[in-house]
Design a protein around this motif. Structure first.
Motif, PDB file in Angstrom:
ATOM      1  N   VAL A   1       3.890 -13.425   2.980  1.00 46.01           N
ATOM      2  CA  VAL A   1       3.685 -12.868   4.325  1.00 46.01           C
ATOM      3  C   VAL A   1       4.977 -12.776   5.121  1.00 46.01           C
ATOM      4  CG1 VAL A   1       1.280 -13.569   4.513  1.00 46.01           C
ATOM      5  CG2 VAL A   1       3.078 -15.147   5.244  1.00 46.01           C
ATOM      6  N   THR A   2       6.011 -13.507   4.725  1.00 45.08           N
ATOM      7  CA  THR A   2       7.273 -13.412   5.457  1.00 45.08           C
ATOM      8  C   THR A   2       7.924 -12.040   5.284  1.00 45.08           C
ATOM      9  OG1 THR A   2       8.533 -14.353   3.615  1.00 45.08           O
ATOM     10  CG2 THR A   2       7.696 -15.884   5.268  1.00 45.08           C
ATOM     11  N   MET A   3       7.442 -11.260   4.307  1.00 43.69           N
ATOM     12  CA  MET A   3       7.981  -9.912   4.121  1.00 43.69           C
ATOM     13  C   MET A   3       7.524  -8.945   5.222  1.00 43.69           C
ATOM     14  SD  MET A   3       9.845 -10.248   1.468  1.00 43.69           S
ATOM     15  CE  MET A   3      10.071 -12.010   1.783  1.00 43.69           C
ATOM     16  N   LEU A   4       6.538  -9.353   6.015  1.00 45.40           N
ATOM     17  CA  LEU A   4       6.009  -8.457   7.043  1.00 45.40           C
ATOM     18  C   LEU A   4       7.066  -8.079   8.078  1.00 45.40           C
ATOM     19  CD1 LEU A   4       2.457  -9.968   7.676  1.00 45.40           C
ATOM     20  CD2 LEU A   4       3.048  -7.912   6.390  1.00 45.40           C
ATOM     21  N   GLN A   5       7.994  -8.973   8.340  1.00 45.34           N
ATOM     22  CA  GLN A   5       9.033  -8.660   9.321  1.00 45.34           C
ATOM     23  C   GLN A   5       9.893  -7.487   8.858  1.00 45.34           C
ATOM     24  OE1 GLN A   5      12.119 -11.808   9.539  1.00 45.34           O
ATOM     25  NE2 GLN A   5      11.082 -12.753   7.798  1.00 45.34           N
ATOM     26  N   TYR A   6      10.044  -7.335   7.540  1.00 45.26           N
ATOM     27  CA  TYR A   6      10.842  -6.227   7.007  1.00 45.26           C
ATOM     28  C   TYR A   6      10.020  -4.936   6.957  1.00 45.26           C
ATOM     29  CZ  TYR A   6      13.652 -10.239   5.912  1.00 45.26           C
ATOM     30  OH  TYR A   6      14.369 -11.400   6.026  1.00 45.26           O
ATOM     31  N   VAL A   7       8.711  -5.107   6.833  1.00 44.30           N
ATOM     32  CA  VAL A   7       7.833  -3.937   6.924  1.00 44.30           C
ATOM     33  C   VAL A   7       7.953  -3.334   8.318  1.00 44.30           C
ATOM     34  CG1 VAL A   7       5.447  -3.132   6.861  1.00 44.30           C
ATOM     35  CG2 VAL A   7       6.239  -4.802   5.169  1.00 44.30           C
ATOM     36  N   LYS A   8       7.973  -4.195   9.344  1.00 46.27           N
ATOM     37  CA  LYS A   8       8.116  -3.720  10.723  1.00 46.27           C
ATOM     38  C   LYS A   8       9.400  -2.924  10.915  1.00 46.27           C
ATOM     39  CE  LYS A   8       5.526  -7.302  13.193  1.00 46.27           C
ATOM     40  NZ  LYS A   8       5.627  -8.380  14.206  1.00 46.27           N
ATOM     41  N   GLN A   9      10.429  -3.314  10.173  1.00 49.25           N
ATOM     42  CA  GLN A   9      11.736  -2.656  10.293  1.00 49.25           C
ATOM     43  C   GLN A   9      11.841  -1.420   9.403  1.00 49.25           C
ATOM     44  OE1 GLN A   9      14.677  -5.697   9.440  1.00 49.25           O
ATOM     45  NE2 GLN A   9      13.663  -7.167  10.782  1.00 49.25           N
ATOM     46  N   GLY A  10      10.763  -1.116   8.680  1.00 47.62           N
ATOM     47  CA  GLY A  10      10.770   0.042   7.802  1.00 47.62           C
ATOM     48  C   GLY A  10      11.522  -0.169   6.505  1.00 47.62           C
ATOM     49  N   LYS A  11      11.812  -1.429   6.180  1.00 45.05           N
ATOM     50  CA  LYS A  11      12.596  -1.721   4.976  1.00 45.05           C
ATOM     51  C   LYS A  11      11.724  -1.997   3.753  1.00 45.05           C
ATOM     52  CE  LYS A  11      16.453  -3.613   7.643  1.00 45.05           C
ATOM     53  NZ  LYS A  11      17.271  -4.817   7.919  1.00 45.05           N
ATOM     54  N   ALA A  12      10.418  -2.070   3.944  1.00 45.23           N
ATOM     55  CA  ALA A  12       9.466  -2.281   2.851  1.00 45.23           C
ATOM     56  C   ALA A  12       8.134  -1.686   3.289  1.00 45.23           C
ATOM     57  CB  ALA A  12       9.331  -3.760   2.521  1.00 45.23           C
ATOM     58  N   ARG A  13       7.186  -1.593   2.362  1.00 44.41           N
ATOM     59  CA  ARG A  13       5.911  -0.927   2.658  1.00 44.41           C
ATOM     60  C   ARG A  13       4.745  -1.894   2.439  1.00 44.41           C
ATOM     61  NH1 ARG A  13       6.273   3.071  -0.904  1.00 44.41           N
ATOM     62  NH2 ARG A  13       7.470   4.348   0.563  1.00 44.41           N
ATOM     63  N   LEU A  14       3.870  -2.006   3.420  1.00 46.10           N
ATOM     64  CA  LEU A  14       2.667  -2.834   3.318  1.00 46.10           C
ATOM     65  C   LEU A  14       1.502  -1.970   2.861  1.00 46.10           C
ATOM     66  CD1 LEU A  14       1.172  -5.523   3.840  1.00 46.10           C
ATOM     67  CD2 LEU A  14       0.888  -4.792   6.226  1.00 46.10           C
ATOM     68  N   LEU A  15       0.891  -2.354   1.733  1.00 52.75           N
ATOM     69  CA  LEU A  15      -0.202  -1.567   1.169  1.00 52.75           C
ATOM     70  C   LEU A  15      -1.572  -2.026   1.655  1.00 52.75           C
ATOM     71  CD1 LEU A  15       1.003  -1.267  -2.548  1.00 52.75           C
ATOM     72  CD2 LEU A  15       1.468   0.269  -0.625  1.00 52.75           C
ATOM     73  N   ALA A  16      -1.725  -3.324   1.827  1.00 55.43           N
ATOM     74  CA  ALA A  16      -3.012  -3.885   2.256  1.00 55.43           C
ATOM     75  C   ALA A  16      -2.828  -5.369   2.542  1.00 55.43           C
ATOM     76  CB  ALA A  16      -4.082  -3.681   1.188  1.00 55.43           C
ATOM     77  N   THR A  17      -3.800  -5.971   3.199  1.00 55.81           N
ATOM     78  CA  THR A  17      -3.797  -7.411   3.419  1.00 55.81           C
ATOM     79  C   THR A  17      -5.154  -7.968   2.983  1.00 55.81           C
ATOM     80  OG1 THR A  17      -4.743  -7.461   5.653  1.00 55.81           O
ATOM     81  CG2 THR A  17      -2.362  -7.042   5.459  1.00 55.81           C
ATOM     82  N   ALA A  18      -5.183  -9.259   2.766  1.00 53.13           N
ATOM     83  CA  ALA A  18      -6.435  -9.913   2.394  1.00 53.13           C
ATOM     84  C   ALA A  18      -7.125 -10.533   3.598  1.00 53.13           C
ATOM     85  CB  ALA A  18      -6.172 -10.972   1.331  1.00 53.13           C
ATOM     86  N   ALA A  19      -6.706 -10.132   4.794  1.00 55.96           N
ATOM     87  CA  ALA A  19      -7.309 -10.648   6.020  1.00 55.96           C
ATOM     88  C   ALA A  19      -8.727 -10.109   6.194  1.00 55.96           C
ATOM     89  CB  ALA A  19      -6.449 -10.250   7.220  1.00 55.96           C
ATOM     90  N   ALA A  20      -9.494 -10.788   7.022  1.00 58.35           N
ATOM     91  CA  ALA A  20     -10.870 -10.347   7.283  1.00 58.35           C
ATOM     92  C   ALA A  20     -10.889  -9.047   8.078  1.00 58.35           C
ATOM     93  CB  ALA A  20     -11.627 -11.440   8.029  1.00 58.35           C
ATOM     94  N   THR A  21      -9.898  -8.880   8.958  1.00 64.63           N
ATOM     95  CA  THR A  21      -9.781  -7.656   9.754  1.00 64.63           C
ATOM     96  C   THR A  21      -8.332  -7.179   9.709  1.00 64.63           C
ATOM     97  OG1 THR A  21      -9.323  -8.920  11.772  1.00 64.63           O
ATOM     98  CG2 THR A  21     -11.621  -8.366  11.313  1.00 64.63           C
TER      99      THR A  21
END
Length: 331
Positions: A213-233
């Motif tokens: 989950v620490t990779m999310l900060q780089y997703v925000k910066q456009g440096k990586a891509r988030l495909l999905a999460t296992a969160a309930a919402t």
């Protein structure tokens, strides 16, 4: 005469022992009533600045307000987290030394390393504090934009896709193995020493996939891509990214990724209950909840009995996975 006196002595000793047993609960209650009367130390196994560490310090401030005594977070890094855990496991069982750590150190590491303590014997569950949701992140260099596309790509290129974790035997590693089985794909494991190294190679395209989950900060910066999460919402910071349930892809998680608090074996139950209540109150603090959100973390309080049950379950679960995979580490 001697025999008669001996019998009387035995009777007196028995009576004194019975009185001591009756007095013990009262003494424990009196001790708990005054607890805490001095600062409480929290042994934390990672360096300063991580998501849970930031949250824990905010919680400590709330607990000081509610109890009148400081809760001091001590960063005891090294040996895969066992230094911090051992500091708590060998401390006096009086409630003034706690260990707060993740599922990996509490339920996985004991199956992989020779430790100076026995987690299940020497530590006692106080409270589950938080849960994390897996975040399926890929390098921008990978030609996929959705999780189904990623799975199709991995199936078309067995063994070519690489997945990064914080090390052999980590929860990320074991979770990755279960993920491959659930999704019917084959990837190549690339172990790192920590999230900082993973992020460098993921951004550079030298590794393809991570669920850290620490990779999310780089997703925000456009440096990586988030495909999905296992969160309930869906996550508030990524409202356009679907949950795993929304994609229709099987959930590979065998259990949640949690942080919990522990004390040494022998700590009086009334003190354990008082600590659990302080943690529960802190987890309702809006500031604590707000600090968790950027890390895809959520408060997930469970008291001593419920947390002990989950810990026992996860300990057995990961032990079975480790034995099935034949994972071994050098001590």
């Amino acid at each position: 005469m001697k025999d008669s006196l001996s019998r009387r002595d035995v009777g007196r000793l028995s009576a004194l022992a019975a009185l001591a047993l009756l007095a013990a609960p009262a003494a424990q209650a009196q001790t708990a009533d005054k607890f805490p009367s001095k600062p409480v130390r929290i042994m934390y196994p990672f360096a300063a600045g991580g998501g849970m560490e930031v949250v824990l310090r905010v919680m400590a401030e709330d607990m000081q307000k509610s109890t009148g005594q400081p809760f001091i977070v001590e960063n005891r890094t090294g040996a895969g987290g066992s230094i911090a855990a051992n500091a708590a496991a060998t401390a006096a069982p009086d409630g003034y030394t706690l260990f707060v750590g993740p599922i990996g150190i509490s339920a996985i590491t004991p199956h992989l390393r020779k430790l100076p303590y026995d987690a299940r014997r020497d530590l006692v569950a106080v409270a589950k504090l938080s849960e994390f949701s897996s975040a399926y992140v890929v390098s921008n260099a990978l030609p996929v934009k959705t999780l189904p596309e990623f799975i199709a790509y991995a199936k078309a290129h067995p063994g070519k896709v690489t997945y990064a974790t914080s090390g052999v035997g980590s929860q990320g590693h074991l979770g990755g193995e279960m993920l491959q089985k659930a999704w019917g794909i084959k990837m190549t494991h690339v172990p790192y020493k920590g999230a900082a190294e993973i992020s460098i190679d993921l951004i550079a395209g030298r590794v393809d996939f991570s669920s850290d989950v620490t990779m999310l900060q780089y997703v925000k910066q456009g440096k990586a891509r988030l495909l999905a999460t296992a969160a309930a919402t869906r996550l508030a910071d990524f409202p356009d990214v679907p949950t795993l349930a929304e994609t229709g892809v099987p959930d590979p998680r065998a259990t949640g990724t949690w942080f919990g608090a522990f004390v040494p074996k022998g700590t009086p139950q009334p003190i354990i209950d008082k600590l659990a209540a302080a943690f529960e109150k802190a987890l309702k603090d809006p500031d604590v909840i707000a600090r968790m959100q950027p890390y895809a973390m959520s408060p997930a309080f469970a008291g001593p009995a419920a947390f002990e049950k989950q810990w026992a379950h996860d300990y057995e679960l990961y032990g079975n996975v480790i034995r099935e995979l034949g994972i071994k580490l050098e001590n």
